[in-house]
Design a protein around this motif. Structure first.
Motif, short mmCIF file in Angstrom:
data_model
loop_
_atom_site.label_atom_id
_atom_site.label_comp_id
_atom_site.label_asym_id
_atom_site.label_seq_id
_atom_site.Cartn_x
_atom_site.Cartn_y
_atom_site.Cartn_z
N VAL A 71 0.85 -1.20 0.00
CA VAL A 71 0.00 0.00 0.00
C VAL A 71 0.88 1.24 0.00
O VAL A 71 1.87 1.31 0.75
CB VAL A 71 -0.91 0.03 1.26
N ASP A 72 0.53 2.20 -0.84
CA ASP A 72 1.16 3.52 -0.76
C ASP A 72 0.31 4.34 0.21
O ASP A 72 -0.78 4.79 -0.15
CB ASP A 72 1.17 4.18 -2.14
N PRO A 73 0.77 4.53 1.46
CA PRO A 73 -0.08 5.19 2.45
C PRO A 73 -0.29 6.68 2.18
O PRO A 73 -1.25 7.26 2.67
CB PRO A 73 0.67 4.98 3.77
N ASP A 74 0.60 7.29 1.40
CA ASP A 74 0.43 8.71 1.08
C ASP A 74 -0.66 8.93 0.04
O ASP A 74 -1.51 9.81 0.18
CB ASP A 74 1.75 9.30 0.59
N ARG A 75 -0.65 8.10 -0.99
CA ARG A 75 -1.65 8.25 -2.05
C ARG A 75 -2.84 7.31 -1.88
O ARG A 75 -3.84 7.44 -2.59
CB ARG A 75 -1.00 8.01 -3.42
N GLY A 76 -2.72 6.36 -0.95
CA GLY A 76 -3.82 5.45 -0.70
C GLY A 76 -4.08 4.49 -1.84
O GLY A 76 -5.22 4.08 -2.08
N ILE A 77 -3.02 4.08 -2.52
CA ILE A 77 -3.14 3.13 -3.62
C ILE A 77 -2.76 1.74 -3.14
O ILE A 77 -1.76 1.56 -2.46
CB ILE A 77 -2.24 3.54 -4.81
N LEU A 148 4.57 3.89 14.01
CA LEU A 148 4.57 2.87 12.97
C LEU A 148 5.63 3.16 11.91
O LEU A 148 5.75 4.28 11.43
CB LEU A 148 3.18 2.84 12.31
N TYR A 149 6.41 2.14 11.59
CA TYR A 149 7.38 2.24 10.51
C TYR A 149 6.96 1.28 9.40
O TYR A 149 6.78 0.08 9.64
CB TYR A 149 8.80 1.88 10.98
N THR A 150 6.80 1.80 8.18
CA THR A 150 6.27 0.97 7.10
C THR A 150 7.23 0.77 5.94
O THR A 150 7.06 -0.14 5.14
CB THR A 150 4.98 1.57 6.54
N GLY A 151 8.28 1.63 5.84
CA GLY A 151 9.13 1.56 4.66
C GLY A 151 8.37 2.04 3.43
O GLY A 151 7.26 2.57 3.52
N TYR A 152 8.97 1.82 2.26
CA TYR A 152 8.36 2.24 1.01
C TYR A 152 7.18 1.34 0.68
O TYR A 152 7.29 0.11 0.73
CB TYR A 152 9.41 2.21 -0.10
N ILE A 153 6.05 1.93 0.34
CA ILE A 153 4.76 1.27 0.05
C ILE A 153 4.49 0.09 0.98
O ILE A 153 4.06 -0.97 0.57
CB ILE A 153 4.59 0.89 -1.43
N CYS A 154 4.76 0.31 2.25
CA CYS A 154 4.47 -0.67 3.32
C CYS A 154 5.19 -1.99 3.10
O CYS A 154 4.69 -3.05 3.49
CB CYS A 154 2.95 -0.90 3.44
N GLY A 155 6.38 -1.91 2.52
CA GLY A 155 7.13 -3.14 2.25
C GLY A 155 8.04 -3.59 3.36
O GLY A 155 8.64 -4.67 3.28
N VAL A 279 -5.38 7.10 11.41
CA VAL A 279 -5.64 8.50 11.11
C VAL A 279 -4.73 9.41 11.94
O VAL A 279 -4.08 10.32 11.43
CB VAL A 279 -7.13 8.84 11.33
N GLU A 280 -4.66 9.12 13.24
CA GLU A 280 -3.78 9.89 14.12
C GLU A 280 -2.31 9.68 13.76
O GLU A 280 -1.52 10.62 13.74
CB GLU A 280 -4.03 9.48 15.57
N GLU A 281 -1.94 8.44 13.47
CA GLU A 281 -0.56 8.12 13.12
C GLU A 281 -0.16 8.81 11.81
O GLU A 281 0.95 9.34 11.69
CB GLU A 281 -0.40 6.61 12.98
N HIS A 282 -1.06 8.82 10.85
CA HIS A 282 -0.78 9.46 9.57
C HIS A 282 -0.57 10.96 9.75
O HIS A 282 0.32 11.54 9.11
CB HIS A 282 -1.93 9.19 8.60
N GLN A 283 -1.36 11.57 10.63
CA GLN A 283 -1.20 12.99 10.90
C GLN A 283 0.18 13.27 11.51
O GLN A 283 0.84 14.23 11.16
CB GLN A 283 -2.30 13.49 11.83
N PHE A 284 0.60 12.38 12.43
CA PHE A 284 1.93 12.53 13.03
C PHE A 284 3.02 12.44 11.97
O PHE A 284 3.96 13.24 11.95
CB PHE A 284 2.16 11.46 14.10
N GLN A 285 2.90 11.44 11.08
CA GLN A 285 3.92 11.25 10.05
C GLN A 285 3.99 12.46 9.13
O GLN A 285 5.08 12.91 8.74
CB GLN A 285 3.61 9.99 9.23
N GLN A 286 2.84 13.03 8.79
CA GLN A 286 2.82 14.20 7.92
C GLN A 286 3.45 15.41 8.61
O GLN A 286 4.25 16.13 8.02
CB GLN A 286 1.38 14.53 7.51
N ASP A 287 3.09 15.61 9.88
CA ASP A 287 3.65 16.73 10.63
C ASP A 287 5.16 16.59 10.76
O ASP A 287 5.91 17.56 10.63
CB ASP A 287 3.01 16.82 12.02
#
Length: 297
Positions: A71-77, A148-155, A279-287
């Motif tokens: 999964v690409d968590p930034d683009r949601g693909i 959470l650590y996901t690497g590139y496209i959650c790999g 949702v909260e984790e994604h906001q942290f990563q973006q910030d």
């Protein structure tokens, strides 16, 4: 910041789609439907949207989704889902945001399991955690420095595909091991082991050694303080705990292995809770990304 009790969580698998809302770590209005995995991409997207529509009266403000695969968590693909053949490159985030007009965050299901355990299980006292799901396959999620650590496209952490003996760790640490080497399901062999049947006992002793070897590889790579085990095979943990620990005890760096805590999941809805926490984790990563990589005008 969107409160977790205003987020709808979905766990989309190859056989079922589970969903619910959060009330202090307990999922309510839980809904479960079969995944129409053999249908077209458009049909499955509509099935997901229909399940989400059930929650419209609750006025959720965001949607978190866990799904197997890359999964690409930034683009949601979503890419290359083995159990849902038509999902090869699916813009799941864009589709649902246009339909429901709320933010949507998508991530790998094993990551969601680990995140749910970290927020609502006993591993929350640690900063570095690895979650392992044991079932039809194996999946792993990584918490590093409390996030959470996901690497590139959650790999990151795809240990199932790593070579081990003549095959891969998935072949020796998932339910495939029992079918391939003993000709019976893990569930059936567990029943036999509990009845002190020789074959069942031996199967789980051997399985524990393989899983313990996987854990030592994880210790070399991530050096977590804790590991949490989930998936259907976790229910047989007492049958393989001893040999698993014996394999872990062979790890040479005792300062790491002797302080490692291994937990067995007791949460019913780790993946949904983790999807909500996305949702909260994604906001942290973006910030954090904005702070470390300021825009250049």
């Amino acid at each position: 910041m969107i409160a977790k009790n205003h987020v709808l969580g979905l766990d989309i698998g190859g056989t079922k789609i589970s969903s619910g809302l959060n009330a202090d770590g307990v999922i309510f209005e839980r809904l479960e439907n079969k995944t129409p995995h053999s249908e077209s991409q458009e049909y499955i997207l509509e099935a997901i949207a229909e399940q989400i529509s059930y929650y419209a009266p609750y006025r959720f403000q965001a949607i978190g989704i866990g799904i197997p695969g890359l999964v690409d968590p930034d683009r949601g693909i979503v890419y290359n889902l083995a159990n849902i053949p038509s999902f090869q490159k699916v813009p799941l985030k864009d589709f649902l945001e246009q339909r429901f007009n709320v933010p949507v965050v998508v991530n790998n299901d094993a990551n969601c399991f680990t995140l749910g355990e970290y927020h609502y299980g006993p591993t929350k006292i640690h900063r570095h955690v690895v979650g392992i799901t044991l079932g039809t396959g194996i999946g792993t999620g990584i918490i590093a420095n409390s996030h959470l650590y996901t690497g590139y496209i959650c790999g990151a952490g795809e240990w199932g595909g790593v070579s081990y003996l003549d095959k891969t760790f998935e072949d020796y640490c998932s339910s495939k091991f029992f079918k391939e080497h003993y000709g019976e399901s893990a569930k059936r062999l567990a029943k036999r082991a509990l009845e002190q049947d020789t074959l069942g006992v031996e199967a789980f002793k051997t399985y524990g050694t393989h899983l313990g070897t996987l854990i030592t590889r994880i210790l070399y790579t991530y050096a977590p303080e804790a590991i949490v085990i989930g998936g259907s095979i976790r229910k047989a943990f007492p049958l393989f705990e001893k040999t698993m620990q014996q394999a872990v005890d062979k790890f040479p760096y005792k300062a790491i292995s002797e302080n490692l805590r291994i937990y067995v999941s007791e949460l019913d809805d780790s993946a949904i809770l983790g999807a909500i926490s996305l949702v909260e984790e994604h906001q942290f990563q973006q910030d954090n990304s904005n702070v470390s990589n300021p825009a250049i005008n």
